[in-house]
Scaffold this active site. Structure first.
Site, PDB file in Angstrom:
ATOM      1  N   VAL A  76       0.851  -1.176   0.000  1.00 12.41           N
ATOM      2  CA  VAL A  76       0.000   0.000   0.000  1.00 12.41           C
ATOM      3  C   VAL A  76       0.892   1.233   0.000  1.00 12.41           C
ATOM      4  O   VAL A  76       1.801   1.341   0.829  1.00 12.41           O
ATOM      5  CB  VAL A  76      -0.924   0.019   1.229  1.00 12.41           C
ATOM      6  CG1 VAL A  76      -1.769   1.287   1.254  1.00 12.41           C
ATOM      7  CG2 VAL A  76      -1.815  -1.218   1.256  1.00 12.41           C
ATOM      8  N   CYS A  77       0.655   2.139  -0.945  1.00 16.00           N
ATOM      9  CA  CYS A  77       1.368   3.409  -1.012  1.00 16.00           C
ATOM     10  C   CYS A  77       2.886   3.165  -1.070  1.00 16.00           C
ATOM     11  O   CYS A  77       3.352   2.378  -1.883  1.00 16.00           O
ATOM     12  CB  CYS A  77       0.963   4.279   0.173  1.00 16.00           C
ATOM     13  SG  CYS A  77       1.387   6.023   0.040  1.00 16.00           S
ATOM     14  N   THR A  78       3.656   3.818  -0.196  1.00 11.76           N
ATOM     15  CA  THR A  78       5.112   3.690  -0.256  1.00 11.76           C
ATOM     16  C   THR A  78       5.618   2.383   0.339  1.00 11.76           C
ATOM     17  O   THR A  78       6.826   2.178   0.442  1.00 11.76           O
ATOM     18  CB  THR A  78       5.793   4.875   0.459  1.00 11.76           C
ATOM     19  OG1 THR A  78       5.259   4.997   1.782  1.00 11.76           O
ATOM     20  CG2 THR A  78       5.561   6.173  -0.307  1.00 11.76           C
ATOM     21  N   ALA A 108      -1.194   2.704  -5.326  1.00 15.93           N
ATOM     22  CA  ALA A 108      -0.751   4.091  -5.317  1.00 15.93           C
ATOM     23  C   ALA A 108      -0.942   4.696  -3.926  1.00 15.93           C
ATOM     24  O   ALA A 108      -0.661   4.053  -2.925  1.00 15.93           O
ATOM     25  CB  ALA A 108      -1.499   4.872  -6.388  1.00 15.93           C
TER      26      ALA A 108
END
Length: 328
Positions: free
Chosen positions: A108-110, A161
């Site tokens: 998830v995300c970074t 993203a």
């Protein structure tokens, strides 16, 4: 149960953890018909079991050390609070070991930086938050960094993203495991769309973008009502009250896609619904979704879903499980 391990470190953001919990940990057996024992067992995993301070507020009792990854079917990696390079070596080793034995990994995300640091994104398409895609590409040049989508499904490794895209990713995992009907029910419980339109390009700051008028969404509904027939861009643009060039520009601005790609994805989603809820022959399903033949449906369906229409029906169709497995 399908074991989902979520490795966390001190300062892991709470929001990203809550998205995983909301979609995968909540008991939806009453509304979906999926028995609790066939759902997900979500566990928080840390370097050492015990209390762990989360970012901003709160303390989580992980209950599991890294051995919690040993039998996980899926590992969902939330973003680290700080840093993009210095990760615990034992955590990277545990992620590599989980992948090597066949676990499905997602970020998830970074959290993508953790997978990349473990070498698990080398040669693969991947996505992270739009503000970090350049950094991911610079630090890990062997990763095929995508910039506009909400999530990337590369089979056994998936990335998403920005933070809210974790919801999209988790719903996609439910859709892969239990079908679009169940994913739709879970999405309604969480008051989110089962599939968001477009990608994260629409959220990247830009100088005075041209925004589509309110009638643009009505033109999408116009197309959805006509999925069983040919739809040309010129006709579609006329229905939206604009020129084809402006219409295409609106599409890119608001959805990060083209009319053709959006239409193909919508037709595939309609085909999924029909394959799940009806016993229509695949040829008839194809025609009801705007594909001339079953062969015409097969390629876009395989591209979007990762399975052929026949395989999808065997997994998620109306027939009882015994019949799907070929048993009497």
């Amino acid at each position: 149960m399908h074991v989902v391990a979520v490795p966390v470190t001190d300062g892991t953001p709470m929001f990203e953890l809550s998205t995983v919990h909301e979609i995968l940990a909540s008991d939806r057996s009453a509304s979906t018909g999926v028995p609790r024992e066939d759902w997900y067992d979500v566990r928080l995993v840390a370097g050492e079991p015990g209390p762990l301070r989360l970012h901003a507020w709160g303390v989580a009792d992980t209950g599991w050390g890294l051995e919690g990854l040993d039998d996980a079917d899926t590992v969902v990696v939330p973003p680290p609070r700080d840093g993009r390079e210095e990760f615990p070596a034992e955590l990277l080793d545990a992620l590599r070991a989980a992948h090597a034995r066949g676990a499905r990994l997602a970020s998830v995300c970074t959290g993508a930086f953790l997978l990349a640091a473990a070498g698990l994104l080398d040669g693969r398409p991947a996505i992270t938050h739009w503000s970090s895609v350049d950094e991911l590409a610079r630090r890990h040049p062997r990763v095929d960094v995508r910039r506009t989508v909400l999530y990337v499904d590369d089979g056994d490794v998936l990335t998403s993203a920005g933070s809210a895209a974790g919801l999209d990713l988790c719903l996609h995992l439910v859709r892969r495991d239990h079908g679009s009907r169940v994913a739709g029910i879970v999405a309604r419980h969480s008051v989110v769309p089962p599939h968001r339109e477009g990608g994260q390009a629409q959220f990247v700051p830009a100088a005075a973008p041209e925004l589509p008028p309110s009638g643009f969404s009505a033109s999408l509904d116009w197309a959805r009502r006509r999925l069983d027939r040919p739809i040309g861009v010129d006709e579609w643009a006329r229905a939206a009250g604009t020129s084809p060039r402006t219409f295409a520009r609106w599409f890119h601005t608001s959805l990060g896609s083209t009319p053709g790609r959006w239409l193909a994805a919508e037709r595939v989603r309609r085909a999924q619904e029909l394959l799940e809820a009806t016993e229509l022959p695949v040829e008839a399903v194809a025609q009801r979704c705007g594909f001339a033949t079953a062969a015409g449906l097969r390629r876009p369906f395989l591209r979007e879903v990762g399975a052929t229409p026949q395989e999808y029906r065997r997994t998620f169709g109306m027939a009882p499980p015994r019949e799907r497995n070929g048993s009497p």
